[in-house]
Design an enzyme around this catalytic site. Sequence first.
Site, short mmCIF file in Angstrom:
data_model
loop_
_atom_site.label_atom_id
_atom_site.label_comp_id
_atom_site.label_asym_id
_atom_site.label_seq_id
_atom_site.Cartn_x
_atom_site.Cartn_y
_atom_site.Cartn_z
N SER A 30 0.83 -1.20 0.00
CA SER A 30 0.00 0.00 0.00
C SER A 30 0.87 1.26 0.00
O SER A 30 0.37 2.35 -0.21
CB SER A 30 -0.92 0.00 1.21
N CYS A 31 2.16 1.09 0.24
CA CYS A 31 3.08 2.24 0.19
C CYS A 31 3.14 2.79 -1.23
O CYS A 31 2.91 2.06 -2.19
CB CYS A 31 4.50 1.82 0.56
#
Lengths: 157, 194
Positions: A30-31
Amino acid sequence: MSLKQYIYVGIGKAEWSKAPDVLICKGLGSCVAVCLYDEVKKIGCIIHILLPNGEDTDKPYLFANSGIKTALKEGVKKGMNRDRVWAKIVGGACVFSGIENNTIGMRNITEVKRWLNFFKIPIISEDVGGNYGRNVTFYLENGKVEVFSFKKGVILL
Amino acid sequence: MNQAKKNDILKELFNIGIGNATIALNKIIGIPVMISVPEVFFIPIDEAIEKLGPLDKRVISFYINISQGINASVLIVMDEDIAKCIVELMLKKEVNIDSDFFVNVLQEFANILTSHFINTISNLLKKRIILSVPKYARDMEGAIVDVVFADHQDKTLKVLFVTTELILKEARKMSFILIPNEDSVNEILENICH
């Protein structure tokens, strides 16, 4: 001629360097990795953003809002010209099926785009979303970004 | 109650739960399963993600949300070779790792392991706890863990988690991680220390 260095960018960190160095980010889920580059000076950075919004003066690069702002300030100090800088963004996935809606990844992408737009930095290419993790390799020699995933193999941005 | 004491109670609760889960696991696969001493971490989210191992290593993982009873999640992370070993031991034959059948068998395994773990905790707390279906992912470890931890960080950007390693044969290791939310930890402690 200086030797080529491979620089690893950790979570919630940012690294600036110049050609011919290579910046690397591993295991993006999700970074979001924001790659900023000045083509004339051949200097660039990766910001490894973990969360959409927040305030932490010790670790500004954890968040989209403070991360982009701080990285640009730092870049100007290193000799980058703000008018020439472009961005390539990678990441913002959600590897688990069934929780795609309103995930941290999607919020990260939205915030990163909003703040890049706010600072008038054009996004020239992107590989975002989806349900797979990515590795990012950013070649400061030519500004090419190589994205690796187990699902799609290598993609050049 | 200070943090160290809280951690000890949490660790002990986890230990009892994982002990029972391991007995169940042992019955399914028929070989001894060892567990390491559980560890409690309450550390900044970026350190937590990097703590669990190489970020770009390909792993198989199950993410289970507890939907009722306490506010927590369970994450199981295993290497591909231990996953293959478990499926082989369960079915007594080799199964292609890319097939749906492989995933289904492993999902059932994750279900049994977590259910036994949660059942024990549920009995201890005298609380009805309901689990979600395990969500499967086979990808880079960093990509899996950052999604999970980003869901569970508190206001100070720290994550609390209890972790142990299950060891099967030689050095095949699997991590079993419980990530409780802050409010549920207080609830658990109140319930036990009452």
